[in-house]
Design a protein around this motif. Sequence first.
Motif, PDB file in Angstrom:
ATOM      1  N   ASN A 161     -15.935   7.673  73.358  1.00 11.56           N
ATOM      2  CA  ASN A 161     -15.566   7.106  74.701  1.00 11.56           C
ATOM      3  C   ASN A 161     -16.622   7.213  75.668  1.00 11.56           C
ATOM      4  N   ASP A 162     -16.964   6.002  76.074  1.00 10.86           N
ATOM      5  CA  ASP A 162     -18.159   5.702  77.105  1.00 10.86           C
ATOM      6  C   ASP A 162     -17.567   5.720  78.560  1.00 10.86           C
ATOM      7  N   HIS A 163     -17.535   6.717  79.321  1.00 12.72           N
ATOM      8  CA  HIS A 163     -16.613   6.564  80.499  1.00 12.72           C
ATOM      9  C   HIS A 163     -17.576   7.171  81.762  1.00 12.72           C
ATOM     10  N   PHE A 164     -16.880   7.074  82.954  1.00  9.63           N
ATOM     11  CA  PHE A 164     -17.670   7.793  84.186  1.00  9.63           C
ATOM     12  C   PHE A 164     -16.597   8.286  85.046  1.00  9.63           C
ATOM     13  N   PHE A 165     -16.849   9.064  85.988  1.00  7.13           N
ATOM     14  CA  PHE A 165     -16.180   9.671  87.010  1.00  7.13           C
ATOM     15  C   PHE A 165     -17.211   9.919  88.134  1.00  7.13           C
ATOM     16  N   GLY A 273      -3.992   8.603  76.399  1.00  2.00           N
ATOM     17  CA  GLY A 273      -5.321   8.215  75.921  1.00  2.00           C
ATOM     18  C   GLY A 273      -6.488   8.704  76.621  1.00  2.00           C
ATOM     19  N   LEU A 274      -6.478  10.142  77.099  1.00  2.00           N
ATOM     20  CA  LEU A 274      -7.622  10.737  77.735  1.00  2.00           C
ATOM     21  C   LEU A 274      -8.590  11.671  77.025  1.00  2.00           C
ATOM     22  N   ASN A 275      -7.958  11.789  75.466  1.00  5.30           N
ATOM     23  CA  ASN A 275      -8.834  12.828  74.602  1.00  5.30           C
ATOM     24  C   ASN A 275      -8.805  12.040  73.316  1.00  5.30           C
ATOM     25  N   SER A 276      -9.520  12.569  72.363  1.00  5.84           N
ATOM     26  CA  SER A 276      -9.518  12.100  71.247  1.00  5.84           C
ATOM     27  C   SER A 276      -8.116  12.255  70.366  1.00  5.84           C
ATOM     28  N   HIS A 277      -7.943  11.612  69.492  1.00  3.54           N
ATOM     29  CA  HIS A 277      -6.647  11.631  69.057  1.00  3.54           C
ATOM     30  C   HIS A 277      -6.317  12.652  67.765  1.00  3.54           C
ATOM     31  N   ALA A 326      -4.127  25.397  73.753  1.00  2.34           N
ATOM     32  CA  ALA A 326      -4.096  25.130  75.287  1.00  2.34           C
ATOM     33  C   ALA A 326      -3.753  23.510  75.042  1.00  2.34           C
ATOM     34  N   MET A 327      -3.320  23.030  75.743  1.00  8.30           N
ATOM     35  CA  MET A 327      -3.000  21.538  76.181  1.00  8.30           C
ATOM     36  C   MET A 327      -4.330  20.743  76.424  1.00  8.30           C
ATOM     37  N   ARG A 328      -4.185  19.512  76.021  1.00 14.08           N
ATOM     38  CA  ARG A 328      -5.440  18.742  76.007  1.00 14.08           C
ATOM     39  C   ARG A 328      -4.818  17.464  76.781  1.00 14.08           C
ATOM     40  N   SER A 329      -3.736  17.036  77.056  1.00 15.54           N
ATOM     41  CA  SER A 329      -3.413  15.823  77.745  1.00 15.54           C
ATOM     42  C   SER A 329      -2.044  16.143  78.440  1.00 15.54           C
ATOM     43  N   ILE A 330      -1.871  16.446  79.495  1.00 17.73           N
ATOM     44  CA  ILE A 330      -0.649  16.965  80.224  1.00 17.73           C
ATOM     45  C   ILE A 330       0.012  16.008  81.040  1.00 17.73           C
ATOM     46  N   ASP A 331       1.327  15.896  80.835  1.00 21.61           N
ATOM     47  CA  ASP A 331       2.019  14.880  81.441  1.00 21.61           C
ATOM     48  C   ASP A 331       3.193  15.911  82.283  1.00 21.61           C
ATOM     49  N   GLN A 412       2.909   9.102  89.913  1.00 21.96           N
ATOM     50  CA  GLN A 412       1.989  10.235  89.498  1.00 21.96           C
ATOM     51  C   GLN A 412       0.515   9.840  89.658  1.00 21.96           C
ATOM     52  N   SER A 413      -0.232  10.841  89.723  1.00 19.39           N
ATOM     53  CA  SER A 413      -1.785  10.373  89.687  1.00 19.39           C
ATOM     54  C   SER A 413      -2.349  10.917  88.421  1.00 19.39           C
ATOM     55  N   THR A 414      -3.413  10.375  87.528  1.00 14.10           N
ATOM     56  CA  THR A 414      -3.984  10.746  86.668  1.00 14.10           C
ATOM     57  C   THR A 414      -5.286  11.385  86.941  1.00 14.10           C
ATOM     58  N   PHE A 415      -5.809  12.432  86.490  1.00 22.24           N
ATOM     59  CA  PHE A 415      -6.853  13.221  86.544  1.00 22.24           C
ATOM     60  C   PHE A 415      -7.488  13.332  85.247  1.00 22.24           C
ATOM     61  N   ILE A 416      -8.730  12.777  84.968  1.00 22.02           N
ATOM     62  CA  ILE A 416      -9.422  12.988  83.768  1.00 22.02           C
ATOM     63  C   ILE A 416      -9.907  14.392  83.875  1.00 22.02           C
ATOM     64  N   ASN A 417     -10.314  15.296  82.823  1.00 24.61           N
ATOM     65  CA  ASN A 417     -10.830  16.327  82.785  1.00 24.61           C
ATOM     66  C   ASN A 417     -12.364  16.204  83.159  1.00 24.61           C
ATOM     67  N   THR A 418     -12.584  17.083  84.293  1.00 24.92           N
ATOM     68  CA  THR A 418     -14.125  16.986  84.712  1.00 24.92           C
ATOM     69  C   THR A 418     -15.099  18.071  84.477  1.00 24.92           C
ATOM     70  N   SER A 419     -14.512  18.911  83.582  1.00 26.04           N
ATOM     71  CA  SER A 419     -15.256  20.092  83.253  1.00 26.04           C
ATOM     72  C   SER A 419     -16.519  19.831  82.472  1.00 26.04           C
ATOM     73  N   THR A 420     -17.483  20.355  82.791  1.00 25.73           N
ATOM     74  CA  THR A 420     -18.623  19.978  82.184  1.00 25.73           C
ATOM     75  C   THR A 420     -19.557  21.257  81.693  1.00 25.73           C
ATOM     76  N   TYR A 421     -18.830  22.429  81.924  1.00 27.79           N
ATOM     77  CA  TYR A 421     -19.556  23.618  81.275  1.00 27.79           C
ATOM     78  C   TYR A 421     -20.036  23.474  79.663  1.00 27.79           C
ATOM     79  N   GLN A 422     -21.352  23.823  79.571  1.00 23.88           N
ATOM     80  CA  GLN A 422     -21.928  23.327  78.252  1.00 23.88           C
ATOM     81  C   GLN A 422     -21.971  21.978  77.771  1.00 23.88           C
ATOM     82  N   LYS A 423     -20.900  21.314  78.109  1.00 23.95           N
ATOM     83  CA  LYS A 423     -20.705  20.036  77.510  1.00 23.95           C
ATOM     84  C   LYS A 423     -19.526  19.328  78.239  1.00 23.95           C
ATOM     85  N   ARG A 424     -19.354  18.089  78.092  1.00 24.42           N
ATOM     86  CA  ARG A 424     -18.262  17.224  79.055  1.00 24.42           C
ATOM     87  C   ARG A 424     -17.056  17.435  78.138  1.00 24.42           C
TER      88      ARG A 424
END
Lengths: 443, 493
Positions: A161-165, A273-277, A326-331, A412-424
């Motif tokens: 996933n080549d993406h930006f925030f 579709g926010l994370n790997s399947h 832990a959950m990866r893609s919460i709704d 609803q609003s969608t927020f992608i995970n912006t954690s960048t500790y050690q890696k994105r």
Amino acid sequence: MKNYLKLLSTDLFSELKANEELSLGLHSEESEFIRFNKSKVRQNTSVLQHELTLQFQADNKSYKATTMLSLDPKADRVSLQALIDRIREDLALIDESPKVTKMQNHGQSEVYKKSQRPSTHDIVKKINAQFAGSDLAGLYCAGPVRQASLNSTGQFHYFENDHFFFDYSIYDGPRAAKGFYSEDKWDDTAFANQAALLKNTLSLLNKPQIKIKPGTYRTYLAPMAVAEVIQIFNWRAVSRSAFEQGFTPLKKLHSGEQLFSPLFSLTENNELGLNSHFNSQGEISPKNLPVIENGELRNFLINTATAKEYNLVSNNADAGQWNNEAMRSIDVRAGTLNENELLSQLGTGLYLTNLHYINWSDPQAARITGMTRFACFWVENGEIAGPIQDIRFDDTLYNLFGRELINLTKQQSTFINTSTYQKRALGGMKVPGLLLNSMNFTL
Amino acid sequence: MQVTTHANHSADSQRQTAMLQTEFNKYKNSADFVAFKFIKEKTRDYSVRNGKTEDLNEFFDQGLMIEVMINGHIGYGATAELTQDGIKKAFNKARAMTETASRFAVHRFDKNVRPAVSGSFESNRKTKLDKLSLTELFDFLKKTSLALKKSDLIIAAVADAMLIECTQLYFSSAGAHFSQEFDIVVNSMSATASNGKESQTRSLHGGRGNCLQVGAEYFDVDSALQSCEEISAQALELLTAENCPSETCSLILAPDQMLLQIHESIGHPLELDRILGDERNFAGWSFVQPDDFGKLEYGSPMMNVVFDPTVTGQLASYQFDEVGNTAEKKYLIKNGTLMAGLGSLESQARSGISGVANSRSSSWNRAPIDRMANINLEGGKLTLEEMIGKVERGVIMYANRSWSIDDYRRKFQFGCEYGKLIENGKVTKTLKNPNYRGVTVPFWKSLAGLTDPATVETYGSPYCGKGEPSQIIRVGHSSPYALFNNIEIFGGG
């Protein structure tokens, strides 16, 4: 990268003995980070990193080792083989583990996603142009993130996933409003509109601050604030392994002694579709796993190791922090409250756009605490009276998602995970706003 | 076998260093300033639960961070691709982006922010950690885990050891050339007791608070087994203990809770990059203003807080920060007055405020920013018995389990694992779910007593988080027991 991985894995798998299994998990990224302060660049960092996690198993023993790939094929091949040889020798002297399960072939797949956006060089200029007259702090992050899961039974999953925030806030002295921009396609007009809305929000803060006394208040939590609260569920609350080991904020929900509101439903929704399947074991994540449905607990998250240990059925959950699921893609399911009715429905109370630093106050009672942050307001009879001085809340999940929940917004609003500790990180959540009859504030 | 392996590693390290120096020489004149920082870190993290293998994890992290200065702006390019092509790619990316960014730079630095130092540092240890085998560690963890499970009511008895071996190498076009080597142990032990109605956890100084720069000599099973006895006994005690009452009274904080109190309400608010606004979007700002230095009465006159990476064996001890500034002990707060900030050479240049050698990063893939190192509260004059004797009604709280503070670092709330009620100068009963809240400066002004230097205990955290992009750093905190008056305490439920 995909082909590099295939060649490497072919060599490593071919050296395994009959009683051995090996899985390889990749996290690779080529990232650009631009850090802003006062609408200018504070630091720019480009990062090329390729982490490979090996899980070696033999005779009911398992060892996980993560290492960096240099992309020098010979050097990587030699160091990985030496690592496996050392693990093999060490593991022979260690006890078996009750959690080890045989590796499975969960299939083959490749998924590629790419956002359309200008170059980072152009983005820096655009951000500066849009906010040159403002005081902005924040982070622009862009580039591909690649994840893969292979194992010696033939499994191969690959996701890119080549993406930006752009995660940012603007300031007028101590007053601040928070923004967030991430789309499949960078749109100058949409970005400009967001900037204008945010500057308008900031101007609303330009009134004397109101000091709220400790007590309980009718409260609206905007989606960003709800997202902060929902994250606490991922601090072991919905992990079955944590529950079995004594961390039990949802004990009453589990037993049925106390339920949440029937308006509240929380799902692990991988269709966002926010994370790997697939998860880190290569298991395919369920499309939709209801965790809490209409106020009742439907499923803890259970990974394969937990399922084996406690004789349960795995739902292919992944390990989060400290190896608890832990959950990866919460709704969080939407409600029926229209955004244009918010203030009138709130009446008199608190309008909170953001919360901060939430932690368990008493985990056994599902009590949490945190602070208000950014643009938060006191509302009188449906009209914004002014910004508030920050205040601490301390309340239970059973109140917030239970007896005190009046409604959730339609939108609803969608927020992608912006954690960048050690890696994105990948993943994220989709949440509505929440209207509460009462929320407890303490300091 | 280990000697041979160690010799192989030494030869590999020398080859690697020679390669990096050759590559550096190709680029060192390609910008106003260029530096190469190479970090190699091996982390072994092993745990045993209820006497059985839980997790065996290892992380070998290595990579190169290239610093480039153009027109006074410093940019960074990090790569794990330690090949000629990989380094070329990383350098070119760093230079191109730094050129663009330099047109919008928040500050223009001169080369004084990158001193030309040389030297080396090594953790003080008797036996290097690489001499400790998996078998030896597993044996220690299994014994301690089994010792923690002293009753069937203990449902989770976890012993964990994280061993970190880290080397840093830095050279620059200004002539800097230094190396540092760290051996670190983080040992945690916990017992969770449950009677079916509730669960309580007691641990060795809270989560991963027990962390030091030390060698294999740390692993003394006999001493650890004594701790296990106390931890599991107290976990069982908590099941039948009363809830901490809700009232305003005296509060004594043990050093393993002072760790978080110092960290959140002194360390973070004094970070100069935070005061300059760099962190506002993520970790937050600070209530401290630039004009406060030299003037603000931060706390009681008995409060003396130092920044001190020169202490032997503490988690964040070092000789140089990561841009080559030599570390020195400095008073941040002296006799209650705020004196200096936690600001690196860059922050000192931007703000004009007195700072320290604290430009640090989590690893090779993050740019250095202002961080804590060892932030220590100095001891006072009382024995613990004298301190308790002064309290008419109060609580002692041990071992942090929860922490929360606002983004200006004023309003905090902390929870601890274990409490003891004090009545008329004597410890009377055990309390569960002890929590307290307060506001930073009034709280520190309510400091009414400190135990003497002989009672100071040293802890830390391997997980201080901050920055955009985010990074964690290792920090050390030592403290005596501290007495505060008129603090709002409360229990669970």
